[in-house]
Each structure stands twice: as structure tokens, then as C-alpha cells.
Design a protein around this motif. Structure first.
Motif, short mmCIF file in Angstrom:
data_model
loop_
_atom_site.label_atom_id
_atom_site.label_comp_id
_atom_site.label_asym_id
_atom_site.label_seq_id
_atom_site.Cartn_x
_atom_site.Cartn_y
_atom_site.Cartn_z
N ALA A 195 40.28 47.86 34.03
CA ALA A 195 40.72 49.33 34.14
C ALA A 195 42.03 49.35 32.43
O ALA A 195 42.27 49.38 32.28
CB ALA A 195 41.50 49.75 35.36
N TRP A 214 41.37 46.54 41.24
CA TRP A 214 42.06 46.60 39.39
C TRP A 214 42.42 46.04 38.87
O TRP A 214 44.04 46.36 39.81
CB TRP A 214 41.38 48.21 40.14
N CYS A 255 40.61 55.67 39.95
CA CYS A 255 39.81 54.40 40.24
C CYS A 255 40.14 54.18 41.81
O CYS A 255 38.72 53.90 42.05
CB CYS A 255 40.24 53.31 39.29
#
Length: 267
Positions: A195, A214, A255
Motif C-alpha cells: 500500500a 496488505w 484497504c
């Protein structure tokens, strides 16, 4: 009732605000009703002592009753004693000394589901950000959080308060070098999604139907180039308004909720 704020017991509890003491004793302090409630309900085996003022005991009878039902030590203390134990300016009347959750990386990844969602924190230094990301991961239904050795200690008082009890809800592995984290995830068939604001892939275009992690970077400089290069894709959250960027905790939550929504649709 404990009334002496300068007693050895009070000093020992207050000393848990120091990382060196937490590392030596394997204990930390959870402050506030929500954190203590979640510890008592979800992991009473890790709670050593509960300290509560008379006013807080009347207000939070459910916590006190649950602690006593679990046969935990519940100590009545004066407000002055609790204030001396805690490092917040206005303690909320209750705190608990807990043992650290010693979760290895292998254990955190052992029972991941086929549609796993994992959150990795690399070089995250701000306690409030780290705690908020853990809370967001818990809320989004993530299966594990992994915190690198270069990140803040998750048993820091500010981190514990920021998680608001989520610390006890999901596996959290700590103190692992970033290359080891990425390698272990890849071996488990987990897609690595970096990210980062420099990403060429927009969040709504990335395939979240596969098991994925992530990978979040530092608050100031983001992800290091070698970490981005080690990931399968670099993804950015689109900015539709005039804000320059989102902070770490906000971006992580966005996210993770995108992952949660993709999972919900598949199920």
C-alpha cells in the motif's frame, strides 16, 4: 484497599510503561474499561491482576464480575494509586496487568483460511497509528497482524489504548524482520500488496479475491523501495478531493475494508 501511591507494588506497575521492563517481565499494563473488559472476557489466562477504584467498580460491575468469575485477582485501589500506576492524565478507574501474547510468525500463519486477509506493519513508529491499524484490522475481519522488528512495541501503553481491546481478538506476531515476514507469506501462497501512494494500481482495480497481505509502511516515508519491489503489486488509494494524502491508519482501514467487502461478496 491500596492507598499508598508510593508503594513498591504501584512502582512496579508504573515501571511497565518502560519497554525494558516489559521485555524483562513479559508483562504490560492495559488501561481503561474497554481494554480490561476485552482482556478479562477473551484472554483471562493472560490477566495477572485487575486494579479498580470504588467508583469504577460501581460503574463497571460487568467487568469486575467477569474478572472474579474467572478467579482473577481484583484489587480495590484509591484514585491516587491508579493515577500513579497509569501514564494517562485522566485514568478511567480500571487497569489490568497482563502477560504478553507471545505469538510466533508460524503460529499466526498456521490456520489461515483460503481467503486470508493479513496486515503487515513495517517500520510503523507511531503508537497511535499502530494501535488504530490493529483495531481496523480486527474490525475488518483480518486473520492476522504481523509487526516488524523495526516497528513500535505493540505493548506500549499508547498502542494498547489505541487498540481498544482488539489486541486480544486476533493473532498478532511481533518482532519479525521484514524479509522474513514477506518470505513466510509468499511460501504460504499469500499475495503481497504494497500500500503506497506511488502505486500504479488503484485500490478498486486490484484483485482481492486471492489470499493477500496488505504491507503498510512508515508514517513519514512510506515503504522502502526494496519492500515495494518484493511485493507482487503496489496499490494506492485514489484521492478524489484536494487532500494531499491519507494518513497510515486511514489508508490501512480503507484497504482492509475493501478486502472485507470483496470477501463478503464471495461468501
Amino acid at each position: 484497599m491500596l492507598t499508598n501511591p508510593r508503594s513498591d507494588r504501584v512502582k512496579a506497575v508504573r515501571a511497565l510503561s518502560r519497554r525494558s521492563v516489559r521485555s524483562r517481565t513479559g508483562e504490560f499494563l492495559a488501561e481503561g474499561p474497554q481494554a480490561v473488559r476485552e482482556a478479562v472476557v477473551h484472554r483471562p489466562d493472560l490477566v495477572r491482576d485487575v486494579y479498580v477504584t470504588p467508583e469504577a467498580a460501581e460503574r463497571h460491575t460487568d467487568i469486575v464480575d467477569a474478572a472474579r468469575a474467572a478467579r482473577l485477582w481484583v484489587h480495590d485501589v484509591s484514585p491516587e494509586v491508579l493515577a500513579a500506576m497509569c501514564d494517562t492524565e485522566s485514568p478511567q478507574g480500571i487497569a489490568a496487568v497482563c502477560r504478553v501474547l507471545d505469538v510466533s510468525l508460524a503460529a499466526a500463519l498456521a490456520d489461515l483460511p483460503p481467503d486470508a486477509i493479513v496486515c503487515v506493519l513495517t517500520n510503523v513508529r507511531d503508537p497511535g497509528n499502530a494501535g488504530t491499524v490493529i483495531r481496523g484490522a480486527d474490525a475488518a475481519g483480518a486473520d492476522a497482524v504481523i509487526v516488524s522488528d523495526a516497528s513500535v512495541d505493540v505493548y506500549n501503553n499508547k498502542v494498547v489504548r489505541s487498540t481498544v481491546g482488539s489486541l486480544w481478538h486476533l493473532p498478532i506476531a511481533t518482532g519479525v524482520p521484514v524479509p522474513v515476514i514477506l518470505s513466510a507469506l509468499r511460501e504460504r501462497g499469500i499475495t503481497l500488496l504494497a500500500a503506497d501512494g506511488a502505486g500504479q494500481t488503484l485500490l478498486h482495480d486490484v484483485d482481492l479475491g486471492r489470499p493477500h497481505a496488505w504491507v503498510m509502511g512508515n508514517e513519514a516515508w512510506g515503504l522502502e523501495p526494496e519492500v515495494r519491489e518484493a511485493c507482487d503489486e503496489v496499490v494506492r488509494v485514489p484521492i478524489y478531493g484536494h487532500a494531499e494524502s491519507l494518513n497510515l491508519a486511514m489508508a490501512a482501514t480503507v484497504c482492509l475494508y475493501a478486502s472485507a467487502e470483496a470477501r463478503r461478496r464471495r461468501r
